[in-house]
Design a protein around this motif. Structure first.
Motif, PDB file in Angstrom:
ATOM      1  N   VAL A 189      16.394  -2.955  -1.059  1.00  0.00           N
ATOM      2  CA  VAL A 189      16.755  -2.733  -2.582  1.00  0.00           C
ATOM      3  C   VAL A 189      18.134  -3.733  -2.915  1.00  0.00           C
ATOM      4  O   VAL A 189      18.193  -4.280  -3.646  1.00  0.00           O
ATOM      5  CB  VAL A 189      17.003  -1.422  -2.863  1.00  0.00           C
ATOM      6  N   GLU A 190      19.051  -3.416  -2.010  1.00  0.00           N
ATOM      7  CA  GLU A 190      20.268  -4.101  -2.138  1.00  0.00           C
ATOM      8  C   GLU A 190      20.248  -5.673  -2.078  1.00  0.00           C
ATOM      9  O   GLU A 190      20.966  -6.392  -2.599  1.00  0.00           O
ATOM     10  CB  GLU A 190      21.408  -3.658  -0.814  1.00  0.00           C
ATOM     11  N   HIS A 191      19.347  -6.084  -1.057  1.00  0.00           N
ATOM     12  CA  HIS A 191      19.329  -7.345  -0.718  1.00  0.00           C
ATOM     13  C   HIS A 191      18.262  -8.257  -1.536  1.00  0.00           C
ATOM     14  O   HIS A 191      18.596  -9.384  -2.091  1.00  0.00           O
ATOM     15  CB  HIS A 191      18.687  -7.719   0.761  1.00  0.00           C
ATOM     16  N   THR A 192      17.337  -7.632  -1.994  1.00  0.00           N
ATOM     17  CA  THR A 192      16.330  -8.280  -3.085  1.00  0.00           C
ATOM     18  C   THR A 192      16.182  -7.697  -4.737  1.00  0.00           C
ATOM     19  O   THR A 192      16.003  -8.598  -5.531  1.00  0.00           O
ATOM     20  CB  THR A 192      14.855  -8.044  -2.600  1.00  0.00           C
ATOM     21  N   GLY A 193      16.863  -6.624  -4.868  1.00  0.00           N
ATOM     22  CA  GLY A 193      16.938  -6.226  -6.276  1.00  0.00           C
ATOM     23  C   GLY A 193      15.676  -5.694  -6.616  1.00  0.00           C
ATOM     24  O   GLY A 193      15.458  -5.392  -7.664  1.00  0.00           O
ATOM     25  N   VAL A 194      14.808  -5.469  -5.742  1.00  0.00           N
ATOM     26  CA  VAL A 194      13.370  -4.843  -6.034  1.00  0.00           C
ATOM     27  C   VAL A 194      13.440  -3.388  -6.056  1.00  0.00           C
ATOM     28  O   VAL A 194      14.100  -2.719  -5.582  1.00  0.00           O
ATOM     29  CB  VAL A 194      12.059  -5.350  -5.185  1.00  0.00           C
ATOM     30  N   THR A 195      12.743  -2.914  -7.193  1.00  0.00           N
ATOM     31  CA  THR A 195      12.776  -1.372  -7.262  1.00  0.00           C
ATOM     32  C   THR A 195      11.144  -0.966  -7.334  1.00  0.00           C
ATOM     33  O   THR A 195      10.258  -1.752  -7.467  1.00  0.00           O
ATOM     34  CB  THR A 195      13.508  -0.990  -8.841  1.00  0.00           C
ATOM     35  N   LEU A 196      10.990   0.355  -7.269  1.00  0.00           N
ATOM     36  CA  LEU A 196       9.734   0.880  -7.072  1.00  0.00           C
ATOM     37  C   LEU A 196       9.013   0.664  -8.560  1.00  0.00           C
ATOM     38  O   LEU A 196       7.835   0.553  -8.283  1.00  0.00           O
ATOM     39  CB  LEU A 196       9.803   2.403  -6.840  1.00  0.00           C
ATOM     40  N   GLU A 197       9.889   0.991  -9.560  1.00  0.00           N
ATOM     41  CA  GLU A 197       9.217   0.552 -10.973  1.00  0.00           C
ATOM     42  C   GLU A 197       8.609  -0.996 -10.935  1.00  0.00           C
ATOM     43  O   GLU A 197       7.561  -0.944 -11.705  1.00  0.00           O
ATOM     44  CB  GLU A 197      10.225   0.723 -12.008  1.00  0.00           C
ATOM     45  N   ASN A 198       9.127  -1.864 -10.458  1.00  0.00           N
ATOM     46  CA  ASN A 198       8.902  -3.241 -10.521  1.00  0.00           C
ATOM     47  C   ASN A 198       7.600  -3.450  -9.603  1.00  0.00           C
ATOM     48  O   ASN A 198       6.558  -3.925 -10.059  1.00  0.00           O
ATOM     49  CB  ASN A 198       9.965  -4.142  -9.933  1.00  0.00           C
ATOM     50  N   LEU A 199       7.355  -2.575  -8.550  1.00  0.00           N
ATOM     51  CA  LEU A 199       6.234  -2.849  -7.577  1.00  0.00           C
ATOM     52  C   LEU A 199       5.108  -2.228  -8.238  1.00  0.00           C
ATOM     53  O   LEU A 199       4.000  -2.521  -7.846  1.00  0.00           O
ATOM     54  CB  LEU A 199       6.589  -2.107  -6.228  1.00  0.00           C
ATOM     55  N   THR A 200       5.079  -1.262  -9.055  1.00  0.00           N
ATOM     56  CA  THR A 200       3.972  -0.459  -9.539  1.00  0.00           C
ATOM     57  C   THR A 200       3.027  -1.482 -10.456  1.00  0.00           C
ATOM     58  O   THR A 200       1.878  -1.157 -10.533  1.00  0.00           O
ATOM     59  CB  THR A 200       4.446   0.655 -10.324  1.00  0.00           C
ATOM     60  N   THR A 201       3.625  -2.520 -11.098  1.00  0.00           N
ATOM     61  CA  THR A 201       2.769  -3.388 -11.863  1.00  0.00           C
ATOM     62  C   THR A 201       2.680  -4.741 -11.194  1.00  0.00           C
ATOM     63  O   THR A 201       2.174  -5.622 -11.799  1.00  0.00           O
ATOM     64  CB  THR A 201       3.661  -3.674 -13.072  1.00  0.00           C
ATOM     65  N   ALA A 202       3.037  -4.839  -9.903  1.00  0.00           N
ATOM     66  CA  ALA A 202       2.903  -6.103  -8.958  1.00  0.00           C
ATOM     67  C   ALA A 202       1.427  -6.294  -8.584  1.00  0.00           C
ATOM     68  O   ALA A 202       0.796  -5.107  -8.457  1.00  0.00           O
ATOM     69  CB  ALA A 202       3.853  -5.989  -7.989  1.00  0.00           C
ATOM     70  N   LYS A 203       1.046  -7.314  -8.149  1.00  0.00           N
ATOM     71  CA  LYS A 203      -0.341  -7.530  -7.819  1.00  0.00           C
ATOM     72  C   LYS A 203      -0.214  -7.675  -6.399  1.00  0.00           C
ATOM     73  O   LYS A 203       0.809  -7.687  -5.630  1.00  0.00           O
ATOM     74  CB  LYS A 203      -0.667  -9.321  -8.099  1.00  0.00           C
ATOM     75  N   PRO A 204      -1.450  -7.152  -5.630  1.00  0.00           N
ATOM     76  CA  PRO A 204      -1.656  -6.887  -4.292  1.00  0.00           C
ATOM     77  C   PRO A 204      -1.498  -8.514  -3.484  1.00  0.00           C
ATOM     78  O   PRO A 204      -1.562  -9.364  -3.987  1.00  0.00           O
ATOM     79  CB  PRO A 204      -2.870  -6.441  -4.186  1.00  0.00           C
ATOM     80  N   LEU A 205      -1.522  -8.290  -2.185  1.00  0.00           N
ATOM     81  CA  LEU A 205      -1.215  -9.298  -1.513  1.00  0.00           C
ATOM     82  C   LEU A 205      -2.306 -10.598  -1.535  1.00  0.00           C
ATOM     83  O   LEU A 205      -1.931 -11.687  -1.709  1.00  0.00           O
ATOM     84  CB  LEU A 205      -0.807  -9.234   0.064  1.00  0.00           C
ATOM     85  N   ASP A 206      -3.520 -10.148  -1.400  1.00  0.00           N
ATOM     86  CA  ASP A 206      -4.451 -11.190  -1.469  1.00  0.00           C
ATOM     87  C   ASP A 206      -4.355 -12.127  -2.775  1.00  0.00           C
ATOM     88  O   ASP A 206      -4.660 -13.122  -2.807  1.00  0.00           O
ATOM     89  CB  ASP A 206      -5.866 -10.522  -1.400  1.00  0.00           C
ATOM     90  N   GLN A 207      -4.115 -11.297  -4.005  1.00  0.00           N
ATOM     91  CA  GLN A 207      -3.786 -11.946  -5.107  1.00  0.00           C
ATOM     92  C   GLN A 207      -2.779 -12.929  -5.312  1.00  0.00           C
ATOM     93  O   GLN A 207      -2.777 -14.052  -5.784  1.00  0.00           O
ATOM     94  CB  GLN A 207      -3.979 -11.134  -6.497  1.00  0.00           C
ATOM     95  N   VAL A 208      -1.843 -12.479  -4.719  1.00  0.00           N
ATOM     96  CA  VAL A 208      -0.435 -13.245  -4.547  1.00  0.00           C
ATOM     97  C   VAL A 208      -0.721 -14.467  -3.783  1.00  0.00           C
ATOM     98  O   VAL A 208      -0.063 -15.674  -3.921  1.00  0.00           O
ATOM     99  CB  VAL A 208       0.664 -12.521  -4.140  1.00  0.00           C
ATOM    100  N   LEU A 209      -1.286 -14.318  -2.762  1.00  0.00           N
ATOM    101  CA  LEU A 209      -1.629 -15.583  -1.879  1.00  0.00           C
ATOM    102  C   LEU A 209      -2.600 -16.630  -2.564  1.00  0.00           C
ATOM    103  O   LEU A 209      -2.189 -17.931  -2.432  1.00  0.00           O
ATOM    104  CB  LEU A 209      -2.181 -15.356  -0.440  1.00  0.00           C
ATOM    105  N   ASN A 247       0.938  -1.253  -0.035  1.00  0.00           N
ATOM    106  CA  ASN A 247       0.119  -0.146  -0.029  1.00  0.00           C
ATOM    107  C   ASN A 247       0.857   1.349  -0.086  1.00  0.00           C
ATOM    108  O   ASN A 247       0.526   2.282  -0.605  1.00  0.00           O
ATOM    109  CB  ASN A 247      -1.136   0.024   1.170  1.00  0.00           C
ATOM    110  N   ASN A 248       2.067   1.223   0.468  1.00  0.00           N
ATOM    111  CA  ASN A 248       2.785   2.367   0.869  1.00  0.00           C
ATOM    112  C   ASN A 248       4.216   2.172   0.021  1.00  0.00           C
ATOM    113  O   ASN A 248       5.099   1.163   0.251  1.00  0.00           O
ATOM    114  CB  ASN A 248       3.332   2.535   2.123  1.00  0.00           C
ATOM    115  N   LEU A 249       4.356   2.785  -1.022  1.00  0.00           N
ATOM    116  CA  LEU A 249       5.525   2.381  -1.973  1.00  0.00           C
ATOM    117  C   LEU A 249       6.825   3.189  -1.531  1.00  0.00           C
ATOM    118  O   LEU A 249       7.279   4.078  -2.197  1.00  0.00           O
ATOM    119  CB  LEU A 249       4.969   2.809  -3.447  1.00  0.00           C
ATOM    120  N   GLU A 250       7.287   2.547  -0.573  1.00  0.00           N
ATOM    121  CA  GLU A 250       8.768   2.943  -0.213  1.00  0.00           C
ATOM    122  C   GLU A 250       9.467   1.853   0.251  1.00  0.00           C
ATOM    123  O   GLU A 250       9.052   0.622   0.846  1.00  0.00           O
ATOM    124  CB  GLU A 250       8.406   3.659   1.154  1.00  0.00           C
ATOM    125  N   LEU A 251      10.817   2.115   0.032  1.00  0.00           N
ATOM    126  CA  LEU A 251      11.699   0.832  -0.099  1.00  0.00           C
ATOM    127  C   LEU A 251      13.057   1.378   0.770  1.00  0.00           C
ATOM    128  O   LEU A 251      13.473   2.489   0.374  1.00  0.00           O
ATOM    129  CB  LEU A 251      12.168   0.187  -1.424  1.00  0.00           C
TER     130      LEU A 251
END
Length: 681
Positions: A65-85, A56-60
């Motif tokens: 970022v260093e450990h996972t390689g995830v960026t804010l640009e990647n997260l904007t197109t990701a699915k919310p938690l309920d759909q991932v589960l 819900n809050n797009l802050e990393l």
């Protein structure tokens, strides 16, 4: 062989914040989910699935970022938690062909992923978790079972660890409770100190279910959420929570300052004794009332004293029937059988309870009734307070008579001051040092420390001054001075007001509330039948006090009579045993010479200013009286008994003639947007 378990689903999650041993400590949301199916029979591992989760809050954080390689640009197109589960559940089911007799269980590296990340986050977001998240294997614990002589787990690579336990027999997984179970607790029960925490800062309307939701993922013992009540019998925003073992208690402590809604909750260690004081009970009536499990408890407050069970049942009506009819009602009574106006009622389901709560503040007879969700621990606590032991225990022998003499001669002259907010460790010497030069104006034996019900300092003290002028000046000069890092409020008051407080009354913004010992409703109806006896006090207690300062105490009743425990909510021990007095004369505090003070010696040289704005300061007043030979030390910002300073001021002029001239020249003139009323004082 692995018994009936065929597959493991190795699960890993990363949040937008900390990782490792601090995972979940900062309440950051899940941003990455990985899983892999492991065939335990054939010792094979399947494909690694990597799915991003949109928070819900797009802050990393940089660590994320260093450990996972995830960026804010990647997260904007990701699915919310309920759909991932849901995607995780479908993927595992398709890969394992669930339904053909196969079984699997989740496996994680430690407890934190399941208990401190997934369960708390789905609770905050009101998302449903798949069934598989309520049991899992802790890879670290299983490795210890498989290789008990292995070195520290932090020194072993995760891949090496997983390879060495593929042939391990996985039995007895970790469990997560589906829901909180209510129950009772006996005073005789032994509770491990390492399983209890104190949660502070709860919203006043919180229930045990809210507490269980805050600690979701951790297993609370049956009936292990106990809400604490204050001295008036109302919830004070604290709760004692008992967990099934010390491991869960330690995880609970990591939720210190996590949020419940918009409020953060403080979590501290507590003891088993603390829990028993709140939740423990001995009443068979309460145990029988609470024996019906899975019932919703509602507390009724403000009932007419003549209310019957039939009237209570009619109050709720057919839309919310009580469990067991009259058996679902527990009236709270004093030891002598008189009703207190409180009752607890049971409902079979949440729907009935919600319908009942809609009747909050509806009328029963001529009284409006307050309704609250309650708990088994609160039932025990309320019953313990009202009907356990006498309020004042009968003093043991030897006893000596005390001559009934007045504590302070009642008078309306405001020649006393009240100190409020003292440090609990403050002594009379600290008070004298705090008052400074005004110490010389204290009457002999004029310092009175107010004690609470346990005989400990309450943070209040009363000082008898030699005159009302000196009391006024002391209140103005010392108000909000600091004593041991705490500011102390100083108010002028009278001996009447002092006696009211020392006898258990309340002095607040609304004026005086009489002490409970003056209210006939707090005394047993049979009390008047006992003849008046000489007041007594234990010999060892009497040595703490000097005879001239005893109040006129109420006679103690015979041992067969009880004070209602409700009086304990308000009563002050000083109603029976006065606070130990002190004065400079018996402490050797006074120096050889007295210092001078700024109070004027001639009447008529002080001008009182009324109507000042609250942000007016000494500088504005000096500008207002420019040319009248006054200094900053001549201006005293005053306050009323309870309010802040700034609405009035006292200005000392060098002579009466100058004061009169200033009064003629400046009366009804403006400071800022406010005109001034000036008076000679």
């Amino acid at each position: 062989m692995t018994g009936s378990l065929d597959y493991l689903v190795v699960l890993f999650g990363a949040t937008a914040g900390t990782r490792g041993t601090e995972l979940g400590l900062d309440e950051k949301e899940l941003v990455l989910l990985l899983w892999q199916v492991v065939d335990l029979v054939n010792e094979k591992a399947g494909e690694v699935h990597r799915v991003l989760v949109k928070p819900n809050n797009l802050e990393l954080t940089e660590q994320c970022v260093e450990h996972t390689g995830v960026t804010l640009e990647n997260l904007t197109t990701a699915k919310p938690l309920d759909q991932v589960l849901q995607q995780l559940d479908r993927s595992v089911s398709n890969e394992l062909n669930i339904g053909l007799g196969t079984s699997f269980c989740l496996c994680t590296d430690g407890q934190l992923h399941i208990r401190q990340v997934f369960h708390p986050e789905v609770s905050r977001k009101n998302v449903s978790l798949p069934e598989c998240f309520y049991s899992f294997f802790d890879l670290q614990k299983e490795f210890k079972k498989c290789c008990p002589d292995a070195p520290d787990l932090h020194e072993i690579d995760l891949k090496v660890m997983s390879d060495r336990i593929l042939s391990h027999r996985f039995i007895d997984p970790e469990r997560v409770n589906y829901k909180f179970e209510t129950g009772t607790c006996s005073k005789m029960e032994i509770i491990d100190d390492n399983t209890v925490v104190r949660a502070r800062g709860l919203p006043w309307q919180s229930s045990d279910e809210d507490i269980a939701r805050f600690f979701r993922g951790l297993n609370i013992a049956k009936g292990g959420a106990a809400l604490c009540l204050n001295s008036q019998g109302r919830r004070n925003g604290e709760a004692l929570v008992r967990f099934v073992n010390s491991e869960h208690r330690d995880l609970a402590l990591q939720r210190h300052k996590h949020h419940m809604g918009n409020r953060y909750i403080e979590v501290y260690k507590a003891t088993g004794e603390d829990f028993l004081k709140i939740a423990g009970g001995t009443s068979n009536e309460v145990a029988q009332f609470l024996s019906k499990e899975n019932q919703v408890i509602i507390r009724m407050r403000g009932l007419p004293f003549v209310a019957t069970a039939e009237e209570v049942a009619m109050f709720f009506g057919s839309s919310c029937p009580l469990t067991g009819g009259k058996e679902g009602i527990l009236f709270v009574k004093y030891p002598d059988g008189r009703p207190t106006g409180d009752a607890f009622v049971l409902f079979a389901c949440e729907e009935y309870a919600q319908n009942a709560l809609k009747k909050h503040k509806d009328l029963l007879g001529k009284r409006y009734i307050e309704l609250f969700r309650s708990t088994a621990a609160e039932v025990q606590q309320v019953l313990n307070r009202y009907s356990s032991t006498p309020l004042i225990p009968i003093p043991p022998a030897p006893i000596i008579p005390v001559l009934p003499q007045p504590f302070v001669h009642s008078t309306s002259m405001r020649d006393c001051i009240r100190l409020r907010g003292l440090p609990y460790a403050a002594t009379i010497e600290d008070i004298l040092e705090f008052l400074g030069d005004f110490t010389y104006d204290i009457r002999p034996q004029g310092v009175h420390m107010v004690l609470n019900l346990q005989g400990r300092p309450s943070g209040d003290a009363f000082i008898q001054m030699k005159s009302s002028d000196r009391a006024f000046m002391a209140a103005q000069r010392c108000h909000k001075r600091t004593m041991k890092d705490r500011y102390v409020e100083v108010f002028q008051c009278s001996a009447d007001e002092m006696n009211f407080v020392l006898m258990g009354g309340i002095l607040n913004r609304n004026g005086l509330s009489p002490p409970p010992c003056k209210l006939p409703c707090l005394s047993p109806s049979t009390y008047a039948a006992y003849p008046t006896q000489a007041a007594v006090i234990a010999a060892e207690a009497a040595t703490l006090y000097q005879q001239p300062v005893f109040i006129s105490p109420r006679p103690l009743q015979p041992s067969t009579a009880f004070y209602p425990a409700a009086a304990q909510f308000y009563m002050n021990y000083s109603a029976y045993y006065p606070s130990p007095p002190g004065s400079p004369t018996n402490l050797g505090y006074l120096p050889a010479t007295a210092a001078t003070t700024t109070i004027p010696t001639h009447s008529g040289t002080i001008v009182r200013m009324q109507g000042l704005a609250h942000n007016t300061g000494v500088k504005e007043i000096l500008n207002f009286f420019q040319g009248y030979q006054i200094s900053p030390e001549s201006v005293l910002m005053t306050s009323n008994l309870y309010g802040p300073s700034g609405s009035n001021a006292l200005v000392t002029f060098p002579s009466l003639e100058v004061a009169k001239q200033a009064l003629l020249d400046k009366n009804r003139q403006h400071i800022g947007s406010r005109y001034m009323d000036l008076y000679l004082s």
